[in-house]
Write a protein that holds these residues in place. Structure first.
Motif, short mmCIF file in Angstrom:
data_model
loop_
_atom_site.label_atom_id
_atom_site.label_comp_id
_atom_site.label_asym_id
_atom_site.label_seq_id
_atom_site.Cartn_x
_atom_site.Cartn_y
_atom_site.Cartn_z
N GLY A 1 71.14 -11.12 31.76
CA GLY A 1 69.85 -10.65 31.30
C GLY A 1 69.45 -11.22 29.95
O GLY A 1 70.06 -12.15 29.43
N ALA A 2 68.41 -10.61 29.37
CA ALA A 2 67.90 -11.09 28.09
C ALA A 2 68.94 -11.10 26.98
O ALA A 2 69.02 -12.07 26.21
CB ALA A 2 66.68 -10.26 27.67
N PRO A 3 69.80 -10.06 26.86
CA PRO A 3 70.76 -10.08 25.75
C PRO A 3 71.64 -11.31 25.72
O PRO A 3 71.97 -11.82 24.65
CB PRO A 3 71.57 -8.80 25.98
N ARG A 4 72.02 -11.82 26.90
CA ARG A 4 72.90 -12.99 26.93
C ARG A 4 72.23 -14.20 26.28
O ARG A 4 72.83 -14.90 25.46
CB ARG A 4 73.29 -13.33 28.37
N ASN A 5 70.98 -14.46 26.64
CA ASN A 5 70.31 -15.64 26.09
C ASN A 5 69.87 -15.42 24.65
O ASN A 5 69.90 -16.34 23.84
CB ASN A 5 69.11 -16.02 26.96
N TRP A 6 69.47 -14.20 24.31
CA TRP A 6 69.09 -13.92 22.92
C TRP A 6 70.30 -14.14 22.00
O TRP A 6 70.17 -14.72 20.93
CB TRP A 6 68.58 -12.48 22.79
N ASN A 7 71.45 -13.67 22.42
CA ASN A 7 72.65 -13.88 21.60
C ASN A 7 73.11 -15.33 21.63
O ASN A 7 73.64 -15.84 20.64
CB ASN A 7 73.77 -12.94 22.05
N ARG A 8 72.90 -16.02 22.74
CA ARG A 8 73.31 -17.43 22.84
C ARG A 8 72.58 -18.28 21.79
O ARG A 8 73.21 -19.05 21.05
CB ARG A 8 72.99 -17.96 24.24
N ALA B 1 75.37 -6.57 12.12
CA ALA B 1 74.91 -5.52 13.04
C ALA B 1 75.48 -5.70 14.45
O ALA B 1 75.26 -4.85 15.31
CB ALA B 1 73.38 -5.51 13.10
N GLY B 2 76.19 -6.80 14.67
CA GLY B 2 76.78 -7.04 15.99
C GLY B 2 75.92 -7.83 16.94
O GLY B 2 76.18 -7.85 18.14
N GLY B 3 74.89 -8.49 16.41
CA GLY B 3 74.00 -9.28 17.27
C GLY B 3 72.95 -8.41 17.92
O GLY B 3 72.74 -7.25 17.55
N TRP B 4 72.28 -8.98 18.90
CA TRP B 4 71.21 -8.25 19.59
C TRP B 4 71.80 -7.13 20.42
O TRP B 4 72.69 -7.34 21.23
CB TRP B 4 70.39 -9.20 20.45
N ARG B 5 71.27 -5.96 20.23
CA ARG B 5 71.83 -4.75 20.84
C ARG B 5 71.41 -4.66 22.31
O ARG B 5 70.23 -4.69 22.64
CB ARG B 5 71.33 -3.52 20.08
N SER B 6 72.40 -4.52 23.20
CA SER B 6 72.12 -4.59 24.64
C SER B 6 72.18 -3.24 25.34
O SER B 6 71.90 -3.16 26.54
CB SER B 6 73.12 -5.53 25.31
N ASP B 7 72.52 -2.16 24.62
CA ASP B 7 72.66 -0.87 25.30
C ASP B 7 71.32 -0.20 25.59
O ASP B 7 71.28 0.78 26.34
CB ASP B 7 73.58 0.08 24.52
N PHE B 8 70.24 -0.72 25.01
CA PHE B 8 68.90 -0.23 25.32
C PHE B 8 68.03 -1.44 25.65
O PHE B 8 67.28 -1.93 24.80
CB PHE B 8 68.31 0.55 24.14
#
Length: 276
Positions: free
Chosen positions: A70-77, A176-183
């Motif tokens: 999903g989006a978190p994978r590419n945002w963090n990449r 902060a641990g990168g882009w937060r994926s839990d929400f």
């Protein structure tokens, strides 16, 4: 290899119709002390081909992200590949307006500031402005980051805007641990909040970006799910930072999140009829 002061990152997916305009807006505004990192997340259209036309610009790095996550994978990449002191994420169908990058970089010269955000124009699929100068309601002055977070919770909405409006300190995002994926529906606001607990918020009061509305945002189910996640996020913030976000803040914010979701759905319906 030079180290840029600013990294602008684009997590692209099926943006073939718009990505070239997005990239041009960034490169035209950035100068020589920026880098642009673009990652195509296994698009099924010509997004990657559109990106590759900029490969000769030595400020541009092109990546390919395998499908999934999903989006978190590419945002963090794209973020993990950035090297600049400052970071700005721009989605592949949004635009950075002239002067925005320099203005926001100047705000972040103050090391006590962790994040800034500007107003933006909301546009339709064809680029026609639907709402101008949107954003920063109630946060139009400098304040400690935790107060800006609390204001957004009580408003029941993302007062900072979509990523193209925001610039932050990359070290604060990493801490902060990168882009937060839990929400997932609040990946931007949830991440901004963690960053803002590390420093001040200073607004960029100009209109500095455009956000393009898409047909998928008109889904009744999507709007309902966004409201549900907003309430969960508010409760999580209270649990993590009870002195900054109180139980009353959560109660007020949850009521407003529901009202905002209903108002947003009505607005989308009216816009959809208008655009037929």
């Amino acid at each position: 290899m030079r180290t840029p002061r600013l990294s602008v990152v684009i997590p692209a997916y099926n943006n073939g119709k718009t990505i070239a305009e997005t990239i041009r807006s960034i490169l035209a505004d950035g100068g020589d002390d920026i880098e642009l990192v673009v990652a195509d997340h296994s698009s099924t259209d010509d997004t990657l081909e559109q990106i590759r036309q900029f490969a000769s610009d030595d400020r541009v790095t092109i990546l390919e992200t395998p499908s999934g996550g999903g989006a978190p994978r590419n945002w963090n990449r794209v973020t993990e590949s950035a090297r600049g002191e400052l970071l700005k994420l721009v989605c592949g169908d949004d635009i950075v307006l002239p002067g925005t990058l320099r203005r926001q970089m100047a705000i972040l010269e103050d090391p006590s500031v962790s994040l800034t955000a500007c107003r933006r124009d909301i546009v339709d699929a064809e680029g026609k402005v639907l709402f101008s100068g949107w954003g920063l309601r109630g946060i139009g002055r400098r304040m400690p980051g935790h107060r800006a977070v609390r204001a957004a919770v009580r408003a029941g909405s993302n007062l900072f805007g979509e990523p193209a409006s925001v610039m932050m300190r990359r070290s604060a995002l990493e801490d902060a641990g990168g882009w937060r994926s839990d929400f997932p529906y609040l990946i931007d606001q949830a991440t901004y909040s963690r960053v803002l607990f590390q420093g001040d918020f200073v607004p960029d009061l100009a209109t500095g970006a455009t956000f393009r509305m898409s047909a998928t945002q008109w889904s009744v189910v999507l709007v309902r799910d966004q409201a549900t996640q907003a309430k969960q996020f508010h409760r999580a913030l209270h649990a993590e930072h009870p002195r900054a976000v109180s139980a009353v803040d959560v109660m007020v914010g949850n009521v407003r999140a529901t009202l905002m979701a209903r108002a947003r759905q009505v607005s989308y319906w009216m816009l959809k009829r208008r655009m037929r």
